[in-house]
Write a protein that holds these residues in place. Sequence first.
Motif, short mmCIF file in Angstrom:
data_model
loop_
_atom_site.label_atom_id
_atom_site.label_comp_id
_atom_site.label_asym_id
_atom_site.label_seq_id
_atom_site.Cartn_x
_atom_site.Cartn_y
_atom_site.Cartn_z
N ARG A 1 -1.91 -1.11 -14.32
CA ARG A 1 -2.47 0.06 -13.65
C ARG A 1 -1.32 1.00 -13.32
O ARG A 1 -0.21 0.55 -13.03
CB ARG A 1 -3.16 -0.34 -12.35
N ARG B 1 1.16 3.13 -11.27
CA ARG B 1 1.61 2.90 -9.90
C ARG B 1 2.03 4.20 -9.25
O ARG B 1 2.70 5.03 -9.88
CB ARG B 1 2.81 1.94 -9.90
N ALA C 1 5.97 4.56 -4.89
CA ALA C 1 5.93 3.91 -3.57
C ALA C 1 7.31 3.83 -2.93
O ALA C 1 7.58 2.94 -2.15
CB ALA C 1 5.32 2.53 -3.69
N ARG D 1 9.17 5.37 1.88
CA ARG D 1 8.25 5.31 3.03
C ARG D 1 8.95 4.91 4.33
O ARG D 1 8.36 4.97 5.40
CB ARG D 1 7.16 4.25 2.80
N SER E 1 2.12 -3.07 -3.57
CA SER E 1 2.65 -2.71 -4.89
C SER E 1 3.87 -3.58 -5.19
O SER E 1 3.75 -4.79 -5.30
CB SER E 1 2.93 -1.21 -4.96
N LEU F 1 -3.51 -6.77 -4.87
CA LEU F 1 -4.35 -7.31 -5.96
C LEU F 1 -3.49 -7.56 -7.18
O LEU F 1 -3.70 -8.53 -7.91
CB LEU F 1 -5.46 -6.31 -6.30
N GLY G 1 -3.87 -11.05 -4.41
CA GLY G 1 -5.29 -11.18 -4.08
C GLY G 1 -5.70 -10.11 -3.09
O GLY G 1 -4.94 -9.18 -2.81
N ASP G 2 -6.91 -10.26 -2.58
CA ASP G 2 -7.45 -9.27 -1.66
C ASP G 2 -6.73 -9.38 -0.30
O ASP G 2 -6.63 -10.46 0.28
CB ASP G 2 -8.94 -9.52 -1.48
N ALA G 3 -6.27 -8.25 0.18
CA ALA G 3 -5.46 -8.23 1.39
C ALA G 3 -6.21 -8.78 2.60
O ALA G 3 -5.62 -9.46 3.44
CB ALA G 3 -5.00 -6.79 1.67
N ALA H 1 -2.75 2.79 1.53
CA ALA H 1 -3.42 1.71 0.80
C ALA H 1 -4.88 1.56 1.21
O ALA H 1 -5.73 1.25 0.39
CB ALA H 1 -2.68 0.39 1.04
#
Length: 345
Positions: A98, A100, A103, A106, A134, A189, A235-237, A261
């Motif tokens: 995907r 990106r 990032a 920050r 990320s 993810l 995985g899912d946060a 995010a």
Amino acid sequence: MYRRFGEVDAAETSPLYERVAVALSESEEALRAIAAAPARKRHPRVILAALHDLALAGRAPALAAAYAASDNEAAAPAAIDTLVGMTDLVVATAARRRPRAHATGRCAVLYPAIAEAARRAGARAVGLIDLGCSAGLNLSVDRVGITYSNGQSLGDPASPVRQSASIVGDRPLPAQAMPEVVARVGVDLEPLDVTDADDARWLRACVWPDQPEQMARLEAELALAATAPPLLLQGDAVELLPGALAHVPTDALAVVTTTWALSRFPLERRLRFLHRLDQAAAGRTVAWVSAEGVGVAPAIPTLGDRRASGHSILGLAVLDRSVLRAEAVGRCWSQGRLLAWLAGS
Ligand SMILES: C[S@@+](CC[C@H](N)C(=O)[O-])C[C@H]1O[C@@H](n2cnc3c(N)ncnc32)[C@H](O)[C@@H]1O
């Protein structure tokens, strides 16, 4: 789509991608090759990054040379040739990856908010958990040197990575240093591992080739992160948050961070995230620092600002035995390049 991308999205910042995207839009062969990718992987950002990835991997020397020289005229035919001649490889990369976001940079907004969280919680050590991480570059926040336009500086003055932000308004940032960081955990993810050559190349491939400053910033941050790589959980946060928290020693303050995010999470998941934080805070103090669009981070005040107004709210929530104290401690623009600190000392 490619013409529009070139003439609208790329035109201001990347003459190279403007020329390449428009050339692709005018080539029947190139469009046929792009159509071989799954429908949601045909976007210029993915295909152009996949082409750049091949160039960086040394598999498309003519394209690599044109990109390295920012030679727009040579880049356009080289991109078409690479796409048509190596369609399978381009499509395979696009299908697997995907695009990106950039990032980097920050830390200038994260540092003062994390230090403030630690001060409020009376913490002597912190464990950082970045959700939607990320490549986990936020997790080096204590290891970069940050200077602000008002003369303040935070972080490690000897760091090879320098970041800066312009301060808006006259309220100073909290001056205290962040306590020792004893854990660095990233959840995504699809996390990217800075110590993995393919992952690191993909991050570089997502930078537009005629943006050398952006690339230099990424290189510096990658090199720093690789010297103390974070623990990455895939995985899912929301689901993995309890597991991530378990990696933070109980005598350290767990500081969860989210930067641009949460907008990727459906509203129901964002509320569930807050619920999970709340559950975790039954047993320990947990802080959450967010830099998100106005109204995106649940429970963080919007200060009456309109949604989608182009800036973001820097939020700080401290959950202590499930008592939530949430505050907007700043506003920021350009993903942290400008910061207005709002909280009192
Ligand atoms: C717009 S990017 C932001 C990345 C980074 N935090 C920054 O400041 O640029 C959103 C990130 O969230 C991740 N993401 C989206 N949904 C997620 C989920 N449910 N759980 C974990 N990560 C997720 C994506 O893979 C992506 O890396």
